[in-house]
Scaffold this active site. Structure first.
Site, PDB file in Angstrom:
ATOM      1  N   ASP A 139     121.130  41.639  28.904  1.00  0.00           N
ATOM      2  CA  ASP A 139     119.976  41.431  28.033  1.00  0.00           C
ATOM      3  C   ASP A 139     120.180  42.262  26.777  1.00  0.00           C
ATOM      4  O   ASP A 139     121.192  42.956  26.641  1.00  0.00           O
ATOM      5  CB  ASP A 139     118.654  41.778  28.722  1.00  0.00           C
ATOM      6  N   GLU A 199     113.390  29.517  25.762  1.00  0.00           N
ATOM      7  CA  GLU A 199     113.648  28.160  25.281  1.00  0.00           C
ATOM      8  C   GLU A 199     113.468  28.065  23.767  1.00  0.00           C
ATOM      9  O   GLU A 199     112.602  27.332  23.273  1.00  0.00           O
ATOM     10  CB  GLU A 199     112.700  27.179  25.979  1.00  0.00           C
ATOM     11  N   SER A 238     115.700  23.641  30.216  1.00  0.00           N
ATOM     12  CA  SER A 238     115.097  22.487  30.875  1.00  0.00           C
ATOM     13  C   SER A 238     114.697  21.419  29.867  1.00  0.00           C
ATOM     14  O   SER A 238     114.328  20.324  30.254  1.00  0.00           O
ATOM     15  CB  SER A 238     113.867  22.919  31.685  1.00  0.00           C
ATOM     16  N   MET A 292     113.574  34.137  35.067  1.00  0.00           N
ATOM     17  CA  MET A 292     114.602  33.229  35.593  1.00  0.00           C
ATOM     18  C   MET A 292     115.956  33.901  35.688  1.00  0.00           C
ATOM     19  O   MET A 292     116.633  33.802  36.717  1.00  0.00           O
ATOM     20  CB  MET A 292     114.704  31.969  34.736  1.00  0.00           C
ATOM     21  N   ASN A 343     112.102  27.159  39.718  1.00  0.00           N
ATOM     22  CA  ASN A 343     111.480  28.474  39.749  1.00  0.00           C
ATOM     23  C   ASN A 343     110.569  28.564  40.968  1.00  0.00           C
ATOM     24  O   ASN A 343     109.653  27.759  41.094  1.00  0.00           O
ATOM     25  CB  ASN A 343     110.692  28.686  38.456  1.00  0.00           C
ATOM     26  N   HIS A 374     120.522  23.718  36.153  1.00  0.00           N
ATOM     27  CA  HIS A 374     119.084  23.969  36.280  1.00  0.00           C
ATOM     28  C   HIS A 374     118.749  24.562  37.635  1.00  0.00           C
ATOM     29  O   HIS A 374     119.149  24.048  38.672  1.00  0.00           O
ATOM     30  CB  HIS A 374     118.281  22.689  36.064  1.00  0.00           C
ATOM     31  N   LYS A 402     119.249  30.750  21.246  1.00  0.00           N
ATOM     32  CA  LYS A 402     120.392  30.335  22.071  1.00  0.00           C
ATOM     33  C   LYS A 402     121.643  30.145  21.210  1.00  0.00           C
ATOM     34  O   LYS A 402     122.726  30.611  21.566  1.00  0.00           O
ATOM     35  CB  LYS A 402     120.058  29.060  22.846  1.00  0.00           C
TER      36      LYS A 402
END
Length: 153
Positions: free
Chosen positions: A36, A96, A123, A17, A149, A146, A101
């Site tokens: 990253d 996720e 999401s 993503m 994909n 959002h 996070k």
């Protein structure tokens, strides 16, 4: 009326993503830097480099012009956090996992410009819970965003 202008974007996370969101941004000529983790072996930007190279091979293409992949700036969280200060929009697109996070938000907070909007591509995780890792001054500028994909389609 004062309009918010996005002149540069950081995308945090060079997974499927994150890399495709970065591609979507360069498709409309918005400068983007893709972040990253530093690679454990080889060049520290190796994870991002591999992600950008894979964008050139995907079908359907996430890029309008394949050569535009070269416009994606490459960065890692160890060496390039200062680059966040130049970004008007920061889009987090890592796995996720609430703990990952929250840890990332704590690390980036000192480098977020006073005007920048910070967004999570989550999401399913609570935006309110995610915001708890951010300083009070940033919370009003934090939101969910959002992308389906694949983002381009």
């Amino acid at each position: 009326m004062n309009r918010f202008q996005v002149k540069k974007v950081a995308v945090l996370g060079a997974g499927v993503m994150g890399a495709q969101i970065a591609a979507h941004l360069v498709n409309v000529k918005v400068p983007v830097v893709l972040f990253d983790l530093p690679a454990k072996e080889g060049p520290k930007n190796g994870i991002v480099t591999r992600a950008v190279e894979s964008l050139k091979k995907l079908k359907p293409s996430p890029l309008g012009v394949v050569a535009d992949a070269d416009l994606i700036g490459q960065a890692n969280y160890e060496e390039h956090m200062e680059q966040l200060k130049d970004c008007d929009l920061i889009i987090e697109a890592i796995a996720e996992r609430m703990d990952w996070k929250l840890d990332l938000y704590t690390k980036i907070a000192p480098f977020i410009a006073e005007h920048a909007i910070v967004a999570s591509n989550t999401s399913g995780l609570s935006i309110t819970k995610l915001s708890e890792a951010l300083p009070e001054a940033i919370k009003p500028r934090f939101c969910g965003i959002h992308f389906f994909n694949p983002p381009r389609y």
